[in-house]
Motif scaffolding. Structure first.
Motif, short mmCIF file in Angstrom:
data_model
loop_
_atom_site.label_atom_id
_atom_site.label_comp_id
_atom_site.label_asym_id
_atom_site.label_seq_id
_atom_site.Cartn_x
_atom_site.Cartn_y
_atom_site.Cartn_z
N SER A 20 1.35 -0.24 0.29
CA SER A 20 2.33 -0.44 -0.82
C SER A 20 2.64 0.78 -1.68
O SER A 20 3.81 1.05 -1.90
CB SER A 20 1.71 -1.45 -1.81
N ASN A 21 1.80 1.77 -1.58
CA ASN A 21 2.00 3.02 -2.19
C ASN A 21 3.21 4.00 -1.11
O ASN A 21 3.92 4.47 -1.85
CB ASN A 21 0.57 3.69 -2.39
N LYS A 22 2.71 3.73 -0.18
CA LYS A 22 3.75 4.50 0.95
C LYS A 22 5.12 4.25 1.04
O LYS A 22 5.95 4.85 1.15
CB LYS A 22 2.88 4.46 2.17
N TYR A 23 5.13 2.90 1.19
CA TYR A 23 6.50 2.37 1.43
C TYR A 23 7.02 1.38 0.36
O TYR A 23 8.21 1.37 0.18
CB TYR A 23 6.34 1.29 2.55
N GLY A 24 6.42 1.52 -0.80
CA GLY A 24 6.98 0.73 -1.87
C GLY A 24 7.09 -0.88 -1.61
O GLY A 24 6.49 -1.33 -0.66
N THR A 25 7.27 -1.60 -2.74
CA THR A 25 7.37 -2.97 -2.65
C THR A 25 8.79 -3.49 -3.15
O THR A 25 9.51 -2.66 -3.78
CB THR A 25 6.40 -3.73 -3.67
N PRO A 26 9.18 -4.78 -2.74
CA PRO A 26 8.30 -5.74 -1.84
C PRO A 26 8.27 -5.11 -0.61
O PRO A 26 9.44 -4.59 -0.04
CB PRO A 26 9.29 -6.93 -2.00
N LEU A 27 7.41 -5.74 0.44
CA LEU A 27 7.24 -5.07 1.67
C LEU A 27 6.31 -6.19 2.43
O LEU A 27 5.40 -6.54 2.07
CB LEU A 27 6.09 -3.81 1.48
N PHE A 281 2.83 -10.23 2.53
CA PHE A 281 4.04 -9.82 1.89
C PHE A 281 3.49 -9.23 0.38
O PHE A 281 2.83 -10.01 -0.23
CB PHE A 281 4.80 -11.04 1.48
N LEU A 282 3.71 -8.01 0.21
CA LEU A 282 3.18 -7.14 -0.94
C LEU A 282 4.32 -7.18 -1.97
O LEU A 282 5.43 -7.03 -1.78
CB LEU A 282 2.67 -6.00 -0.69
#
Length: 411
Positions: A20-27, A281-282
């Motif tokens: 979640s830190n690397k790609y951001g959210t929603p993910l 799903f984050l």
């Protein structure tokens, strides 16, 4: 499960936080370990059937990388649109390992499937007659409606008497007349009664109907049972008893083949069973809002990304992975769409704070594939965990994506 030793173990909370830190959210995140685990589980359950074929129902999740992974495992492909057929071919599936089972499409679309050389199941008499007139030398399968009410709810029950799917088993004489008139050959008999079926009696009833019908067609290559296996959505949830089902189906199928007098393949078309539990799903918590009766946790997503709770009243487990040991409190988790937009009502979740990351489970099937740009929101990124490494397999959309096909005119 020795076949699983070659790939990494399932993802854990710490890895989800990192992603979640690397790609951001929603993910969306898909764990290939879980997909392979489910595929092997199904192969093992029906291991006594030599001519078993597992076709992934790709409408559950059509990301090209998911298709390629299942193709490498040995899966075939169940498709319902000509676009899914093209995706399957691009993913490396041989045309004869793709079955096209459309509903209410034009004869033009079915002719395209003929051009691609894939297997085809037809499910209405009008199209069957048109097809037979033009392609009498191209063998097809027939989708039967067994008139069985099965599935988790009415929206996912597709084998009952009033369903738009399939040719009624009472219309077999009419179907035979079309076959005689056109010279069209039948290579398979297909059935699919619904999704989230926990009571195996529905499968057993359908099996008896399908085997009986198949005996009337002397040259078939396969019997296709569709799927509908229920997976667990919460702790101690009920699920399809795969072992009991396989014991019954195996015995019935072997008896059928003996009476039929030739080798026939048995096909299953699992979608949710293979990929649902692989998905996470984050979402990020935008705001905690107290009203006179409810505490809302508002997140940076909505039913535009994750429709199942609103469309099917589906339950998905929601966990606070940022504060897993927090005091349990009751929250209604909602989205940012300007409509009623609820992921979970009155859920007991570890204390949620603004900025926390929530994980919604069972997000691998019928989630991203049903997403939209409602409220002009961007669709999220998708990431796949493969051999312990994370790979972005779909970029987050931008304004350019929203405007890509718009043609501005002078107003």
């Amino acid at each position: 499960m020795k076949e699983l030793e070659k790939i990494s173990r399932p993802v854990y909370r710490e890895q989800l936080i990192q992603l979640s830190n690397k790609y951001g959210t929603p993910l969306y995140i898909y764990d290939s370990y879980q997909i392979k685990k489910q595929y092997i589980k199904m192969k093992n359950a029906f291991s006594c059937i030599k001519n078993l074929i597992i076709n992934y129902a790709c409408k559950a999740n059509t990301n090209l990388n998911i298709l390629k992974f299942l193709q490498k495992l040995g899966s075939g492909l169940d498709t319902v649109s000509i676009q899914e057929v093209e995706l399957g071919l691009k993913a490396g599936f041989h045309p004869k390992k793709i079955i096209f089972t459309p509903n209410c499409v034009s004869i033009k679309e079915i002719k395209k499937a003929v051009d691609f050389g894939v297997r085809i199941n037809l499910d209405n008499l009008s199209i069957l007659e048109q097809f037979g007139e033009d392609f009498s030398d191209y063998s097809v399968g027939i989708r039967i409606n067994p008139h069985i009410m099965a599935g988790g709810n009415s929206k996912i029950s597709v084998g009952h008497i009033d369903s738009k799917f399939g040719i009624s088993h009472y219309q077999i004489p009419h179907m035979k007349r079309i076959l005689n008139n056109t010279g069209l050959k039948i290579e398979g008999i297909h059935m699919h009664t619904g999704s989230d079926i926990s009571d195996i009696k529905s499968f057993l009833e359908g099996a008896n109907i399908l085997f009986k019908i198949a005996m009337d067609f002397p040259d078939i290559d396969y019997i296709d049972f569709g799927s509908g296996f229920k997976v667990p959505y919460k702790k101690n949830d009920i699920k399809t008893d795969l072992i009991s089902l396989s014991n019954f189906i195996t015995e019935k199928f072997q008896s059928f083949c003996k009476d039929y007098g030739s080798k026939v393949s048995l096909i299953f078309e699992p979608g949710k069973f293979l990929v649902s539990e692989s998905g996470y799903f984050l979402v990020n918590v935008n705001v905690i809002k107290h009203t006179t009766s409810t505490v809302f946790a508002g997140v940076d997503s909505g039913f535009n990304h994750f429709l199942r709770p609103m469309f099917y009243d589906a339950y998905h487990c929601i966990e606070n992975i940022s504060n897993p040991n927090g005091r349990l409190r009751f929250y209604t988790v909602v989205g940012y769409i300007c409509e009623s937009d609820t992921f979970g009502f009155n859920r007991k979740i570890a204390e949620i704070r603004e900025g926390d990351i929530l994980c919604i489970k069972n997000a691998g099937a019928y989630c991203f594939s049903m997403s939209s740009n409602y409220n002009s929101r961007y669709r999220p990124s998708e990431v796949m965990i493969l051999n312990g490494k994370d790979f972005m397999i779909r970029k987050r959309e931008t304004m350019q994506d929203l405007l890509r096909n718009i043609i501005e005119i002078q107003i």
